[in-house]
Write a protein that holds these residues in place. Structure first.
Motif, PDB file in Angstrom:
ATOM      1  N   GLN A  28       0.797  -1.224   0.000  1.00  0.00           N
ATOM      2  CA  GLN A  28       0.000   0.000   0.000  1.00  0.00           C
ATOM      3  C   GLN A  28       0.831   1.277   0.000  1.00  0.00           C
ATOM      4  O   GLN A  28       0.306   2.362  -0.195  1.00  0.00           O
ATOM      5  N   TYR A  29       2.168   1.125   0.206  1.00  0.00           N
ATOM      6  CA  TYR A  29       3.039   2.302   0.214  1.00  0.00           C
ATOM      7  C   TYR A  29       3.956   2.371  -1.002  1.00  0.00           C
ATOM      8  O   TYR A  29       4.834   3.229  -1.067  1.00  0.00           O
ATOM      9  N   ILE A  30       3.759   1.488  -1.961  1.00  0.00           N
ATOM     10  CA  ILE A  30       4.597   1.485  -3.161  1.00  0.00           C
ATOM     11  C   ILE A  30       3.930   2.357  -4.224  1.00  0.00           C
ATOM     12  O   ILE A  30       2.764   2.150  -4.570  1.00  0.00           O
ATOM     13  N   PRO A  31       4.617   3.350  -4.770  1.00  0.00           N
ATOM     14  CA  PRO A  31       3.986   4.283  -5.722  1.00  0.00           C
ATOM     15  C   PRO A  31       3.872   3.702  -7.133  1.00  0.00           C
ATOM     16  O   PRO A  31       4.491   4.180  -8.087  1.00  0.00           O
ATOM     17  N   LEU A  32       3.037   2.698  -7.272  1.00  0.00           N
ATOM     18  CA  LEU A  32       2.859   2.003  -8.551  1.00  0.00           C
ATOM     19  C   LEU A  32       1.752   2.587  -9.412  1.00  0.00           C
ATOM     20  O   LEU A  32       1.600   2.201 -10.568  1.00  0.00           O
ATOM     21  N   PHE A  33       0.979   3.496  -8.856  1.00  0.00           N
ATOM     22  CA  PHE A  33      -0.260   3.910  -9.503  1.00  0.00           C
ATOM     23  C   PHE A  33      -0.141   5.363  -9.961  1.00  0.00           C
ATOM     24  O   PHE A  33      -0.543   6.288  -9.266  1.00  0.00           O
ATOM     25  N   GLU A  34       0.487   5.482 -11.137  1.00  0.00           N
ATOM     26  CA  GLU A  34       0.781   6.789 -11.722  1.00  0.00           C
ATOM     27  C   GLU A  34       1.515   7.676 -10.720  1.00  0.00           C
ATOM     28  O   GLU A  34       1.217   8.852 -10.540  1.00  0.00           O
ATOM     29  N   GLY A  35       2.505   7.059 -10.057  1.00  0.00           N
ATOM     30  CA  GLY A  35       3.360   7.787  -9.128  1.00  0.00           C
ATOM     31  C   GLY A  35       2.801   7.931  -7.726  1.00  0.00           C
ATOM     32  O   GLY A  35       3.443   8.560  -6.867  1.00  0.00           O
ATOM     33  N   ARG A  36       1.637   7.364  -7.467  1.00  0.00           N
ATOM     34  CA  ARG A  36       1.033   7.461  -6.132  1.00  0.00           C
ATOM     35  C   ARG A  36       0.823   6.059  -5.551  1.00  0.00           C
ATOM     36  O   ARG A  36       0.728   5.081  -6.292  1.00  0.00           O
ATOM     37  N   SER A  37       0.768   5.985  -4.244  1.00  0.00           N
ATOM     38  CA  SER A  37       0.562   4.704  -3.582  1.00  0.00           C
ATOM     39  C   SER A  37      -0.919   4.494  -3.281  1.00  0.00           C
ATOM     40  O   SER A  37      -1.715   5.438  -3.274  1.00  0.00           O
ATOM     41  N   LEU A  38      -1.287   3.244  -3.012  1.00  0.00           N
ATOM     42  CA  LEU A  38      -2.668   2.939  -2.658  1.00  0.00           C
ATOM     43  C   LEU A  38      -3.075   3.629  -1.365  1.00  0.00           C
ATOM     44  O   LEU A  38      -4.219   4.085  -1.232  1.00  0.00           O
ATOM     45  N   PHE A  39      -2.149   3.731  -0.412  1.00  0.00           N
ATOM     46  CA  PHE A  39      -2.477   4.419   0.840  1.00  0.00           C
ATOM     47  C   PHE A  39      -2.769   5.892   0.579  1.00  0.00           C
ATOM     48  O   PHE A  39      -3.755   6.452   1.087  1.00  0.00           O
ATOM     49  N   GLU A  40      -1.911   6.523  -0.197  1.00  0.00           N
ATOM     50  CA  GLU A  40      -2.104   7.938  -0.534  1.00  0.00           C
ATOM     51  C   GLU A  40      -3.444   8.154  -1.228  1.00  0.00           C
ATOM     52  O   GLU A  40      -4.188   9.097  -0.916  1.00  0.00           O
ATOM     53  N   LEU A  41      -3.793   7.274  -2.150  1.00  0.00           N
ATOM     54  CA  LEU A  41      -5.063   7.380  -2.865  1.00  0.00           C
ATOM     55  C   LEU A  41      -6.250   7.166  -1.933  1.00  0.00           C
ATOM     56  O   LEU A  41      -7.291   7.820  -2.066  1.00  0.00           O
ATOM     57  N   THR A  42      -6.104   6.252  -0.969  1.00  0.00           N
ATOM     58  CA  THR A  42      -7.184   5.987  -0.010  1.00  0.00           C
ATOM     59  C   THR A  42      -7.479   7.218   0.828  1.00  0.00           C
ATOM     60  O   THR A  42      -8.647   7.589   1.030  1.00  0.00           O
ATOM     61  N   VAL A  43      -6.443   7.856   1.341  1.00  0.00           N
ATOM     62  CA  VAL A  43      -6.628   9.067   2.151  1.00  0.00           C
ATOM     63  C   VAL A  43      -7.335  10.152   1.337  1.00  0.00           C
ATOM     64  O   VAL A  43      -8.323  10.743   1.784  1.00  0.00           O
ATOM     65  N   ALA A  44      -6.843  10.393   0.135  1.00  0.00           N
ATOM     66  CA  ALA A  44      -7.404  11.464  -0.693  1.00  0.00           C
ATOM     67  C   ALA A  44      -8.855  11.188  -1.075  1.00  0.00           C
ATOM     68  O   ALA A  44      -9.690  12.103  -1.082  1.00  0.00           O
ATOM     69  N   ARG A  45      -9.172   9.936  -1.365  1.00  0.00           N
ATOM     70  CA  ARG A  45     -10.509   9.565  -1.844  1.00  0.00           C
ATOM     71  C   ARG A  45     -11.603   9.882  -0.834  1.00  0.00           C
ATOM     72  O   ARG A  45     -12.728  10.211  -1.194  1.00  0.00           O
ATOM     73  N   ASN A  46     -11.275   9.788   0.446  1.00  0.00           N
ATOM     74  CA  ASN A  46     -12.292   9.917   1.482  1.00  0.00           C
ATOM     75  C   ASN A  46     -12.338  11.297   2.135  1.00  0.00           C
ATOM     76  O   ASN A  46     -13.160  11.531   3.025  1.00  0.00           O
ATOM     77  N   GLN A  47     -11.491  12.205   1.686  1.00  0.00           N
ATOM     78  CA  GLN A  47     -11.422  13.522   2.321  1.00  0.00           C
ATOM     79  C   GLN A  47     -12.672  14.367   2.090  1.00  0.00           C
ATOM     80  O   GLN A  47     -13.062  15.163   2.951  1.00  0.00           O
ATOM     81  N   THR A  48     -13.324  14.197   0.943  1.00  0.00           N
ATOM     82  CA  THR A  48     -14.403  15.122   0.576  1.00  0.00           C
ATOM     83  C   THR A  48     -15.682  14.924   1.374  1.00  0.00           C
ATOM     84  O   THR A  48     -16.508  15.823   1.444  1.00  0.00           O
ATOM     85  N   PHE A  49     -15.869  13.751   1.996  1.00  0.00           N
ATOM     86  CA  PHE A  49     -17.127  13.523   2.699  1.00  0.00           C
ATOM     87  C   PHE A  49     -16.919  13.029   4.137  1.00  0.00           C
ATOM     88  O   PHE A  49     -17.867  12.568   4.781  1.00  0.00           O
ATOM     89  N   THR A  50     -15.705  13.124   4.655  1.00  0.00           N
ATOM     90  CA  THR A  50     -15.447  12.765   6.045  1.00  0.00           C
ATOM     91  C   THR A  50     -14.869  13.965   6.792  1.00  0.00           C
ATOM     92  O   THR A  50     -14.331  14.893   6.183  1.00  0.00           O
ATOM     93  N   ASP A  51     -14.982  13.913   8.110  1.00  0.00           N
ATOM     94  CA  ASP A  51     -14.507  15.016   8.949  1.00  0.00           C
ATOM     95  C   ASP A  51     -13.142  14.736   9.556  1.00  0.00           C
ATOM     96  O   ASP A  51     -12.416  15.665   9.902  1.00  0.00           O
ATOM     97  N   GLN A  52     -12.802  13.464   9.710  1.00  0.00           N
ATOM     98  CA  GLN A  52     -11.543  13.089  10.335  1.00  0.00           C
ATOM     99  C   GLN A  52     -10.986  11.840   9.664  1.00  0.00           C
ATOM    100  O   GLN A  52     -11.733  11.074   9.044  1.00  0.00           O
ATOM    101  N   THR A  53      -9.680  11.645   9.833  1.00  0.00           N
ATOM    102  CA  THR A  53      -9.021  10.423   9.363  1.00  0.00           C
ATOM    103  C   THR A  53      -8.354   9.762  10.557  1.00  0.00           C
ATOM    104  O   THR A  53      -7.643  10.411  11.327  1.00  0.00           O
ATOM    105  N   LEU A  54      -8.605   8.459  10.724  1.00  0.00           N
ATOM    106  CA  LEU A  54      -8.028   7.703  11.838  1.00  0.00           C
ATOM    107  C   LEU A  54      -7.405   6.436  11.261  1.00  0.00           C
ATOM    108  O   LEU A  54      -8.097   5.594  10.700  1.00  0.00           O
ATOM    109  N   MET A  55      -6.103   6.332  11.382  1.00  0.00           N
ATOM    110  CA  MET A  55      -5.403   5.155  10.856  1.00  0.00           C
ATOM    111  C   MET A  55      -5.065   4.194  11.978  1.00  0.00           C
ATOM    112  O   MET A  55      -4.626   4.608  13.057  1.00  0.00           O
TER     113      MET A  55
END
Length: 329
Positions: A28-55
């Motif tokens: 999830q931390y390997i930048p295989l996806f057009e220079g971004r990682s799956l973790f990075e994409l997961t965080v960004a995807r959920n920002q627009t409709f959530t108030d907090q992020t808890l890992m």
């Protein structure tokens, strides 16, 4: 006022993507996806409709994740030992207010079509506000044997099914009322804890003891070892009467094996020869003779050659290396 919290689970090592994925740097931390990682994409995807992020994850994962987490309104829970998803989500629920809505997402899934994803998540939030535990099912496109399935009618779950063999998977597709189990969930923190206590009281009590006895945010390894290792599916979702499923139309893959990665890279223009063979990880010239649909994965200290249909078996190779305490992990 209740918040919507994106709980990101990041405890896995991605064994089916060895040798790319290692304990020191899981998939999830390997930048295989057009220079971004799956973790990075997961965080960004959920920002627009959530108030907090808890890992929730182990110390190594937390260190790798830190640069991608929001600067504000984010929190990390460091597990002393991995005890599966039921406990990890319990820690998150205990860290939140009882009425907070948790959207629980793995950190290693690839999701495309953001608008469709957001619409489905908002529908899930509405069900969660009514006291349901929500799971999201993906419309299957092939007889996949690497995913669990959900048998459903409308928004009601009829049954959960383990990963099937190919004949059973084909039968599921033929019946037309089966979904892939995405591993994404939505519910109130209090409702999850109530159902966990109801069905797995030992998981609830030991997780609560570990959480409440933390010293400076550090969980006790000895106490953590007492938590039964149970998945949320087995502990709660397959047993509760409060379950709703939402058939989902966004593009989804758990990116758990090389066949999924192959399909993604091929769509993105990664080179494939005339027999369907692919090279990952090197620019060296590689020629495939007499084989088709084969993947060669090159890293600094290991080379894997695997047929696309055998991608799930990489996990067994990983387990063999683990049994021998191999430094290649």
């Amino acid at each position: 006022m209740a918040s919507v919290v994106n709980v990101i689970l990041s405890g896995g090592v991605g064994s089916r993507l060895w040798p790319l994925s290692r304990k020191s740097k899981p998939k999830q931390y390997i930048p295989l996806f057009e220079g971004r990682s799956l973790f990075e994409l997961t965080v960004a995807r959920n920002q627009t409709f959530t108030d907090q992020t808890l890992m929730v994850g182990g110390i190594k994962n937390v260190d790798l994740a830190r640069e991608f987490l929001p600067a504000t309104k984010s929190q990390t829970i460091v597990e002393a030992a991995p005890r599966n998803t039921a406990a990890a989500i319990a820690f998150a629920a205990l860290a939140c207010d009882p009425d907070d809505i948790l959207i629980v997402t793995p950190s290693d899934h690839l999701i495309e079509n953001q608008e469709a994803y957001e619409n489905i998540m908002r529908e899930g939030i509405k069900y969660a506000e009514e006291g349901f535990l929500v799971t999201f099912g993906i419309q299957p496109t092939r007889p996949e044997t690497g995913y669990g399935y959900i048998e459903y009618q409308g928004n009601d779950v009829l049954s959960f099914r383990e990963k099937p063999n190919e004949d059973t998977a084909k039968e599921f597709l033929k019946k037309g009322n089966f979904l892939w189990n995405s591993g994404i969930f939505c519910f109130k923190a209090s409702i999850y804890l109530e159902e966990l206590f109801r069905f797995e009281p030992k998981v609830f009590r030991t997780s609560k003891e570990v959480y409440e006895s933390a010293n400076g945010g550090q969980f006790s390894a000895d106490l953590s070892a007492k938590i039964p290792s149970k998945s949320i599916d087995y502990a709660v979702m397959e047993r509760s009467e409060r379950i709703k499923v939402i058939p989902s139309n966004f593009i989804w893959s758990d990116m758990g094996s090389y066949d999924s990665l192959y399909d993604y890279l091929k769509v993105k223009g990664h080179q494939v020869d005339g027999s369907g063979n692919m090279v990952i990880g090197t620019q060296k010239y590689v020629s495939f003779l007499g084989v088709e649909n084969t993947i060669l994965v090159h890293t600094e200290d290991a080379i894997l050659v695997v047929h696309k249909r055998s991608s799930q078996d990489v996990k067994h190779l990983y387990e063999e290396l683990e049994n021998h305490n191999s430094p290649l992990l």
